[in-house]
Design a protein around this motif. Sequence first.
Motif, PDB file in Angstrom:
ATOM      1  N   PRO A  92       0.652  -0.578   0.029  1.00 53.29           N
ATOM      2  CA  PRO A  92      -0.120  -0.293  -0.122  1.00 53.29           C
ATOM      3  C   PRO A  92       0.855   1.379   0.139  1.00 53.29           C
ATOM      4  CG  PRO A  92       0.030  -1.059   2.405  1.00 53.29           C
ATOM      5  CD  PRO A  92       0.307  -2.067   1.334  1.00 53.29           C
ATOM      6  N   GLU A  93       0.081   2.167  -0.098  1.00 47.32           N
ATOM      7  CA  GLU A  93       0.912   3.601  -0.021  1.00 47.32           C
ATOM      8  C   GLU A  93       0.746   3.954   1.463  1.00 47.32           C
ATOM      9  OE1 GLU A  93       1.655   4.652  -3.744  1.00 47.32           O
ATOM     10  OE2 GLU A  93       0.887   2.756  -4.416  1.00 47.32           O
ATOM     11  N   GLY A  94       1.892   4.777   0.996  1.00 45.40           N
ATOM     12  CA  GLY A  94       2.420   5.418   3.079  1.00 45.40           C
ATOM     13  C   GLY A  94       3.355   3.961   3.602  1.00 45.40           C
ATOM     14  N   LEU A  95       4.106   2.881   2.820  1.00 43.64           N
ATOM     15  CA  LEU A  95       4.372   2.583   2.820  1.00 43.64           C
ATOM     16  C   LEU A  95       5.508   1.946   1.429  1.00 43.64           C
ATOM     17  CD1 LEU A  95       2.711  -0.881   4.795  1.00 43.64           C
ATOM     18  CD2 LEU A  95       4.013   1.277   5.741  1.00 43.64           C
ATOM     19  N   ASP A  96       4.982   2.388   0.435  1.00 47.32           N
ATOM     20  CA  ASP A  96       6.063   1.477  -0.344  1.00 47.32           C
ATOM     21  C   ASP A  96       6.726   2.492  -0.814  1.00 47.32           C
ATOM     22  OD1 ASP A  96       6.372   0.749  -3.138  1.00 47.32           O
ATOM     23  OD2 ASP A  96       4.434   0.343  -3.746  1.00 47.32           O
ATOM     24  N   LEU A  97       7.778   2.544  -0.584  1.00 48.41           N
ATOM     25  CA  LEU A  97       9.610   3.026  -1.439  1.00 48.41           C
ATOM     26  C   LEU A  97       9.026   3.133  -2.483  1.00 48.41           C
ATOM     27  CD1 LEU A  97      11.340   1.738   1.606  1.00 48.41           C
ATOM     28  CD2 LEU A  97      10.232   3.545   1.690  1.00 48.41           C
ATOM     29  N   CYS A  98       7.996   2.281  -3.386  1.00 48.14           N
ATOM     30  CA  CYS A  98       8.717   2.755  -4.723  1.00 48.14           C
ATOM     31  C   CYS A  98       7.221   2.763  -6.195  1.00 48.14           C
ATOM     32  CB  CYS A  98       9.366   1.063  -5.666  1.00 48.14           C
ATOM     33  SG  CYS A  98      11.304   1.134  -5.018  1.00 48.14           S
ATOM     34  N   PRO A  99       7.042   3.950  -5.470  1.00 46.22           N
ATOM     35  CA  PRO A  99       5.146   4.025  -5.426  1.00 46.22           C
ATOM     36  C   PRO A  99       5.310   4.240  -6.972  1.00 46.22           C
ATOM     37  CG  PRO A  99       6.081   6.254  -4.985  1.00 46.22           C
ATOM     38  CD  PRO A  99       7.445   5.303  -4.620  1.00 46.22           C
ATOM     39  N   ARG A 100       5.917   3.800  -8.219  1.00 45.45           N
ATOM     40  CA  ARG A 100       5.563   3.806  -9.475  1.00 45.45           C
ATOM     41  C   ARG A 100       6.327   2.576 -10.130  1.00 45.45           C
ATOM     42  NH1 ARG A 100       3.014   6.887  -7.512  1.00 45.45           N
ATOM     43  NH2 ARG A 100       2.274   9.041  -8.348  1.00 45.45           N
ATOM     44  N   THR A 101       6.422   1.331  -9.199  1.00 44.74           N
ATOM     45  CA  THR A 101       7.159   0.031 -10.071  1.00 44.74           C
ATOM     46  C   THR A 101       6.311  -0.052 -10.707  1.00 44.74           C
ATOM     47  OG1 THR A 101       7.140  -0.452  -7.894  1.00 44.74           O
ATOM     48  CG2 THR A 101       7.913  -2.300  -9.653  1.00 44.74           C
ATOM     49  N   PRO A 102       6.307  -0.928 -12.236  1.00 40.56           N
ATOM     50  CA  PRO A 102       6.109  -0.739 -13.457  1.00 40.56           C
ATOM     51  C   PRO A 102       4.995  -2.009 -13.401  1.00 40.56           C
ATOM     52  CG  PRO A 102       8.168  -0.168 -14.584  1.00 40.56           C
ATOM     53  CD  PRO A 102       7.587  -0.414 -12.423  1.00 40.56           C
ATOM     54  N   GLY A 103       4.073  -2.019 -13.769  1.00 46.08           N
ATOM     55  CA  GLY A 103       2.858  -3.370 -13.361  1.00 46.08           C
ATOM     56  C   GLY A 103       3.986  -5.072 -13.694  1.00 46.08           C
ATOM     57  N   GLY A 104       3.306  -5.715 -12.865  1.00 44.56           N
ATOM     58  CA  GLY A 104       3.924  -6.944 -13.266  1.00 44.56           C
ATOM     59  C   GLY A 104       4.968  -7.211 -12.503  1.00 44.56           C
ATOM     60  N   TRP A 105       5.755  -6.058 -12.215  1.00 43.89           N
ATOM     61  CA  TRP A 105       7.541  -6.061 -11.426  1.00 43.89           C
ATOM     62  C   TRP A 105       7.024  -7.106 -10.458  1.00 43.89           C
ATOM     63  CZ3 TRP A 105      11.924  -2.225 -12.579  1.00 43.89           C
ATOM     64  CH2 TRP A 105      11.258  -1.828 -14.199  1.00 43.89           C
ATOM     65  N   LYS A 106       7.623  -7.894  -9.947  1.00 47.62           N
ATOM     66  CA  LYS A 106       8.254  -8.946  -8.452  1.00 47.62           C
ATOM     67  C   LYS A 106       8.705  -7.095  -7.885  1.00 47.62           C
ATOM     68  CE  LYS A 106       9.621 -12.403  -6.067  1.00 47.62           C
ATOM     69  NZ  LYS A 106      10.600 -13.695  -5.868  1.00 47.62           N
ATOM     70  N   VAL A 107       8.126  -7.238  -6.602  1.00 52.05           N
ATOM     71  CA  VAL A 107       8.405  -6.422  -5.541  1.00 52.05           C
ATOM     72  C   VAL A 107       8.716  -6.858  -4.320  1.00 52.05           C
ATOM     73  CG1 VAL A 107       7.558  -4.122  -6.710  1.00 52.05           C
ATOM     74  CG2 VAL A 107       6.219  -5.751  -4.751  1.00 52.05           C
ATOM     75  N   ASP A 108      10.002  -6.535  -3.331  1.00 51.13           N
ATOM     76  CA  ASP A 108       9.964  -7.321  -2.310  1.00 51.13           C
ATOM     77  C   ASP A 108       8.758  -6.475  -0.988  1.00 51.13           C
ATOM     78  OD1 ASP A 108      10.562  -3.997  -1.889  1.00 51.13           O
ATOM     79  OD2 ASP A 108      12.890  -4.491  -1.765  1.00 51.13           O
ATOM     80  N   ALA A 109       8.916  -6.368   0.019  1.00 51.65           N
ATOM     81  CA  ALA A 109       7.798  -6.145   1.485  1.00 51.65           C
ATOM     82  C   ALA A 109       8.292  -4.681   1.251  1.00 51.65           C
ATOM     83  CB  ALA A 109       9.028  -6.197   2.878  1.00 51.65           C
ATOM     84  N   ASP A 110       9.053  -4.029   0.681  1.00 49.86           N
ATOM     85  CA  ASP A 110       9.029  -2.612   0.581  1.00 49.86           C
ATOM     86  C   ASP A 110       8.722  -1.952  -0.602  1.00 49.86           C
ATOM     87  OD1 ASP A 110      10.054  -1.919   3.164  1.00 49.86           O
ATOM     88  OD2 ASP A 110      12.056  -2.021   2.593  1.00 49.86           O
ATOM     89  N   GLY A 111       8.260  -2.570  -1.917  1.00 53.05           N
ATOM     90  CA  GLY A 111       8.181  -2.086  -2.578  1.00 53.05           C
ATOM     91  C   GLY A 111       8.153  -2.283  -3.982  1.00 53.05           C
ATOM     92  N   CYS A 112       9.352  -2.441  -3.690  1.00 56.02           N
ATOM     93  CA  CYS A 112      10.390  -2.228  -4.841  1.00 56.02           C
ATOM     94  C   CYS A 112      10.871  -3.053  -5.239  1.00 56.02           C
ATOM     95  CB  CYS A 112      12.233  -1.472  -4.175  1.00 56.02           C
ATOM     96  SG  CYS A 112      11.841   0.369  -2.904  1.00 56.02           S
ATOM     97  N   PRO A 113      11.138  -2.746  -6.684  1.00 53.58           N
ATOM     98  CA  PRO A 113      12.061  -4.544  -7.573  1.00 53.58           C
ATOM     99  C   PRO A 113      12.804  -4.777  -7.039  1.00 53.58           C
ATOM    100  CG  PRO A 113      11.298  -2.446  -9.023  1.00 53.58           C
ATOM    101  CD  PRO A 113      11.706  -1.758  -7.273  1.00 53.58           C
ATOM    102  N   THR A 114      12.292  -6.193  -6.784  1.00 54.29           N
ATOM    103  CA  THR A 114      13.532  -6.835  -6.290  1.00 54.29           C
ATOM    104  C   THR A 114      14.712  -7.186  -7.473  1.00 54.29           C
ATOM    105  OG1 THR A 114      12.744  -8.622  -7.141  1.00 54.29           O
ATOM    106  CG2 THR A 114      11.872  -8.690  -4.866  1.00 54.29           C
ATOM    107  N   ASP A 115      16.307  -7.744  -6.938  1.00 54.88           N
ATOM    108  CA  ASP A 115      17.293  -8.244  -7.578  1.00 54.88           C
ATOM    109  C   ASP A 115      17.826  -9.472  -6.750  1.00 54.88           C
ATOM    110  OD1 ASP A 115      19.817  -7.580  -8.992  1.00 54.88           O
ATOM    111  OD2 ASP A 115      20.128  -6.063  -7.722  1.00 54.88           O
ATOM    112  N   GLU A 116      17.911 -10.761  -6.745  1.00 58.72           N
ATOM    113  CA  GLU A 116      17.852 -11.566  -5.916  1.00 58.72           C
ATOM    114  C   GLU A 116      19.548 -11.520  -6.294  1.00 58.72           C
ATOM    115  OE1 GLU A 116      15.549 -14.735  -7.237  1.00 58.72           O
ATOM    116  OE2 GLU A 116      13.407 -13.788  -6.137  1.00 58.72           O
ATOM    117  N   ASP A 117      20.242 -11.687  -7.655  1.00 55.78           N
ATOM    118  CA  ASP A 117      21.285 -11.432  -7.505  1.00 55.78           C
ATOM    119  C   ASP A 117      21.929 -10.671  -7.223  1.00 55.78           C
ATOM    120  OD1 ASP A 117      20.794 -10.291  -9.805  1.00 55.78           O
ATOM    121  OD2 ASP A 117      21.342 -11.308 -11.086  1.00 55.78           O
ATOM    122  N   GLY A 118      21.621  -9.132  -7.037  1.00 55.13           N
ATOM    123  CA  GLY A 118      22.374  -7.906  -6.202  1.00 55.13           C
ATOM    124  C   GLY A 118      23.219  -7.677  -7.423  1.00 55.13           C
ATOM    125  N   ASP A 119      22.771  -7.643  -8.183  1.00 56.44           N
ATOM    126  CA  ASP A 119      23.642  -7.375  -9.737  1.00 56.44           C
ATOM    127  C   ASP A 119      22.989  -5.350  -9.842  1.00 56.44           C
ATOM    128  OD1 ASP A 119      21.349  -7.811 -11.018  1.00 56.44           O
ATOM    129  OD2 ASP A 119      22.537  -8.453 -12.603  1.00 56.44           O
TER     130      ASP A 119
END
Length: 543
Positions: free
Chosen positions: A252-279
């Motif tokens: 939800p907004e207010g907790l989403d640190l990345c409030p404009r993530t494109p639709g369908g992208w996988k996000v973490d608990a903060d609402g930011c796109p994930t980067d599992e390999d850290g690259d």
Amino acid sequence: MRRLLRAGSLTVLLAALLGAGGGAPGAAETAGADDSWLKSDATVTVFYGSYRYDRSYGVPGGGPYGLRVGTRITPLLNLEIAFQRVPGGELTDRNSTLFSDRSIATATGPLEVRSESLQARLLIEPHAHGRRFSPYLVTGFGRLRFFSDPTLQQSQRGSVSQGTLIFGAGLRQYLTRYVALRFEYTGESAFEQIQINQQASVGISFELNHRAPPDSDRDGVIDFSDQCAGTPSGALVDAAGCPYDLDDDGVPEGLDLCPRTPGGWKVDADGCPTDEDGDKVVDALDACPGTIHGATVDARGCPSDEDDDGIPDGLDQCPGTQKGAQIDALGSDTPGCTHDLDGDGVPAGLDKCARTPAGAVVDASGCPIDSDGDGIYDGLDRCPDSVPGRLRDPDGCPKVRLDRDGAQILENVVFLKGTELYPGADAWIGLAAEALEYWSDLKVEIDVYTDAGPAAAQKSLAKKRAERIKAILVSRGIAADRIVAVGMGAVDFVAANELPDDRAKNNRVTVRRIEGDLGVHPPRAPAPAGDEPAAPGSGAQTP
């Protein structure tokens, strides 16, 4: 007894409906939770219903009405005091327990009987918090009293005042925050006899002494109006209490640190796109997921490998490795670095001469170079531009080392008598000539020593012998002005003159440089046709 069992079964059924209708209570609804959400301290309920007496009373039922006043003592429990009256009905059953004697029913004629009840009731309402529809259970105690018209004498009365046990269930339907309808079914069982009266009622409740409207999830929308109870703290909500999620990523907004993530992208608990390999390339755009941590990647998230050795840049400790070289694998201490078994700077896999001696200069293929063809590799050859085909010491230099400080003995230069040399000695003098040819700017001193004898005679003899050696050197092309011949005579003995071997040691010839530049050497002549440098692994030549 059967009536009691039937009434008990009905109560159990209502209790089951209560549990099913309310759902599992939330953490804030359980006993012992913070009671700041309570709707009010007190309620007032007026009700009307249908009352059915136990058959043993012999009185027809009626329409009860009354008043209930309650207060909430915990989030789970409500305490009520209820008063109700059941209007009169004609008692005609002479077997009624309200008479002390059956004959009274005939003697008195028809009687109008009404009842009043005062009850202390406990409402168990586990799902009251923030719900418009709230079921509950009822239990308690009461006093049921009957009144007749005409009034019976004391001696004529039977069981007209009885202690009762109250049990049942009900539903509370809120119309507004402060007004609710109540539907209730209860049983009223006398203690003295097995008698069960049944009552169904509908009432209207008013909340009094109001506290601030409860907002359990603290989203600014009171529980009564909140259609999304349990909203996470800090989320922005609409008028219905439901969180906004503009990018539809589940955070939800207010907790989403990345409030404009494109639709369908996988996000973490903060609402930011994930980067599992850290690259630094988000998973939704990463064409190479699972890149090893630390590898340098391109815009697509794929690791770069500029030297094409199979070790990604960023992990490659030796970037720029030549193609084809053998390298250390990932997981080693030096991933991407080459093996160089002989330490010549040409890695294994490219080195065609993998056992080159340490210090030797090699070509691009890793094979040692021998510029002067003397069998001593460049880098190990102290005299790499010496004339080919001459005898050399292990350092690749002329046998007579004029580059060294101090006097050196010319080995095997021995005189028989006078100035006559021992056969073959002139070849050893030739080694000194080769040294003078190589160090072409040096001037040297030839010192000749003799054994015991008259000093003047020995000095004269030594001088002649020195001149003889100089003459041989001059005959081999050495300029005379580069040679100083000195007769030392019988001085500076190196051994006793008692034995022939000792005297032979004292009869010696030494040479030492006195001036000149060691760095000046004659130009090298082209190697004869067919001559090639020594093959790798060949050793130095010796006389």
